[in-house]
Design a protein around this motif. Structure first.
Motif, mmCIF file in Angstrom:
data_model
loop_
_atom_site.group_PDB
_atom_site.id
_atom_site.type_symbol
_atom_site.label_atom_id
_atom_site.label_comp_id
_atom_site.label_asym_id
_atom_site.label_seq_id
_atom_site.Cartn_x
_atom_site.Cartn_y
_atom_site.Cartn_z
ATOM 1 N N HIS A 88 0.828 -1.218 0.000
ATOM 2 C CA HIS A 88 0.000 0.000 0.000
ATOM 3 C C HIS A 88 0.857 1.262 0.000
ATOM 4 C CE1 HIS A 88 0.739 0.728 4.369
ATOM 5 N NE2 HIS A 88 0.878 -0.574 4.380
ATOM 6 N N ASP A 99 6.688 1.575 5.482
ATOM 7 C CA ASP A 99 5.500 0.741 5.726
ATOM 8 C C ASP A 99 4.602 0.768 4.492
ATOM 9 O OD1 ASP A 99 2.688 1.085 8.074
ATOM 10 O OD2 ASP A 99 3.060 -0.305 6.424
ATOM 11 N N GLU A 138 -4.777 0.984 3.064
ATOM 12 C CA GLU A 138 -4.600 -0.179 3.972
ATOM 13 C C GLU A 138 -4.789 0.260 5.417
ATOM 14 O OE1 GLU A 138 -2.027 -0.728 6.222
ATOM 15 O OE2 GLU A 138 -2.535 -2.797 6.669
ATOM 16 N N GLU A 139 -4.380 1.481 5.746
ATOM 17 C CA GLU A 139 -4.339 1.906 7.157
ATOM 18 C C GLU A 139 -5.704 2.305 7.715
ATOM 19 O OE1 GLU A 139 -0.004 1.722 7.536
ATOM 20 O OE2 GLU A 139 -1.767 1.543 8.796
ATOM 21 N N GLN A 206 7.793 -4.593 11.152
ATOM 22 C CA GLN A 206 7.082 -3.726 12.108
ATOM 23 C C GLN A 206 7.104 -4.322 13.523
ATOM 24 O OE1 GLN A 206 3.467 -3.415 9.565
ATOM 25 N NE2 GLN A 206 3.814 -1.212 9.691
ATOM 26 N N HIS A 398 5.269 2.827 12.136
ATOM 27 C CA HIS A 398 4.226 3.848 12.372
ATOM 28 C C HIS A 398 4.862 5.010 13.129
ATOM 29 C CE1 HIS A 398 0.418 1.163 11.709
ATOM 30 N NE2 HIS A 398 1.209 1.222 10.674
HETATM 31 MN MN MN Z 1 0.855 0.360 8.781
#
Ligand code: MN
Ligand code: HGY
Ligand code: MN
Length: 428
Positions: A88, A99, A138-139, A206, A398
């Protein structure tokens, strides 16, 4: 391990440098100077789609933006099913540079590798087409519901989502129209299972596991299931000075006790993670006992049933807390996505891809459960899912300090390319 890719280390290193440079370039496309924020259906979303489309065409892909705002590229004959690669391009607020982003760029480089192989040997062909999808949401940062782009591709769009509103009160429907998309045609983004032979995604871990193991790459075994809630605690606003404690119904303290109980309950469980990320007291004045508090809950688990059992535990605990404090509470679920088990075949081709980057006789790579969510949670409804993790030093994500090294991206590119060739070999 024998490598199938006839690429020199320099070829792969050059690819990795290109990925890193483009991560930096995309990081400059942001709603706010000084930090990275790119949300669904924003001008920034449109700009990164244009950049991704340009890079996809550069490696010989036919490109289009689908009916949900995902940027898609296809390489190979139209009459073959496709292996979908992707990730994404949207971000959380104050995000890092990698990310999602690194996965989209690595997917484009894998197409470059396959095209390089086909140009070097005209008789060589993949038994499937390749598609790269840069998923658009996506988030769930803007509307709270995550995986909107990949849900459209999976054919699981829910018309109730049109009424979702962002922080400015703009509905998802209105945002579609302002972006130049037709809400009535979102169904055209849906892909059929017979069009795909699988979905592979490369992503930073992550989390700290690869860093702690001292390894650069891992196979993902499954992706955690997720449920997201907005909770409201209601008490009574009163004077901060004149109200004796035995007369108070303090919504902030009730919500605070609730947040601490989420941590205590989840820490006592296996592979269950609960996080309170948003927390706001109303009316929000220094000299008023808060009469209302709103907070979020992000609850994940390796298995849907376990996650749901813990949600029941948390709910009962909140009943006790609020009952004791004379408060009322309610929860509104804004997102839910099932756990996805990565397919044994795709886990194995990724394992073989990683082994191709290691000396003969090396140990098998780590196999890691992803506590982070990914678009594969939606795409799993129409295709088998496989994921390759890249080491993310310290695991911070993040966050602007999120990182992946060029060397690990190079290793990941070779592994990703080899995995595609191993899948081609298995598919013949
Ligand atoms: Mn993310
Ligand atoms: O929230 C997640 O796990 C993902 O990064 N969206
Ligand atoms: Mn991600």
């Amino acid at each position: 391990m024998p490598t199938l890719l006839r690429l020199t280390p320099d070829d792969v290193a050059r690819s990795a440098r290109r990925v890193m440079a483009r991560c930096d370039e995309l990081a400059l496309v942001t709603a706010e100077r000084g930090h990275i924020e790119r949300v669904y259906l924003s001008p920034e979303h449109a700009r990164v789609n244009r950049l991704a489309a340009e890079w996809m065409r550069e490696v010989g892909m036919r490109t289009w933006q689908d009916a949900a705002g995902n940027q898609v590229g296809r390489y190979g004959p139209d009459d073959l099913p496709a292996l979908m690669l992707g990730s994404h391009l949207d971000t959380v607020p104050d995000a890092g540079r990698f990310d999602g982003i690194v996965g989209v760029l690595m997917a484009i480089e894998v197409v470059r590798m396959m095209r390089h192989a086909a140009l070097a040997d005209p008789d060589w062909r993949l038994p499937f087409a390749l598609e790269v999808v840069a998923f658009s949401d996506e988030e769930g940062t803007r509307f709270g519901k995550a995986l909107l782009g990949s849900s459209a591709v999976a054919g699981s769009w829910n018309d109730e989502w049109w009424a979702l509103e962002d922080g400015d009160g703009t509905s998802l429907r209105q945002a579609f129209l302002e972006f130049g998309l037709d809400p009535g045609r979102v169904g055209e983004a849906a892909r059929r299972p017979d069009e795909l032979i699988g979905y592979l995604e490369a992503h930073i871990e992550q989390g700290p596991e690869l860093d702690r193991r001292g390894e650069s790459l891992a196979v993902v075994s499954s992706i955690a299931s997720a449920r997201r809630f907005q909770l409201v605690v209601e008490g009574e606003a009163r004077h901060a000075g004149g109200t004796p404690y035995d007369m108070r119904r303090d919504a902030l303290l009730g919500a605070s006790e609730a947040a601490l109980s989420v941590e205590r309950i989840c820490r006592g469980e296996h592979h269950i993670i609960g996080t309170v990320g948003q927390f706001e007291a109303y009316p929000g004045a220094v000299n008023i006992v808060p009469g209302e508090t709103r907070f979020s809950l992000d609850l994940r688990g390796e298995f849907d049933g376990e996650r749901d059992r813990v949600w029941d535990r948390i709910s009962h605990e909140l009943d006790d807390i609020m009952g004791r404090r004379g408060l009322r509470w309610r929860a509104h679920e804004v997102h839910s996505a099932p756990a996805v088990l990565c397919s044994p075949l795709l886990q194995d081709v990724i394992r073989q891809g990683i082994m191709a980057t290691r000396p003969v006789g090396a140990d098998d790579p780590a196999v890691i459960f992803s506590r982070a969510g990914h678009d594969g949670m939606a795409i799993g409804a129409i295709a088998d899912v496989g994921m390759l993790f890249l080491r993310n030093p310290d695991g911070i994500s993040h966050h602007p300090d999120e990182f992946v090294s060029g060397g690990d991206v190079a290793a990941g590119l070779r592994a990703f390319g080899e995995a595609v060739l191993h899948l081609a070999h298995e598919s013949r």
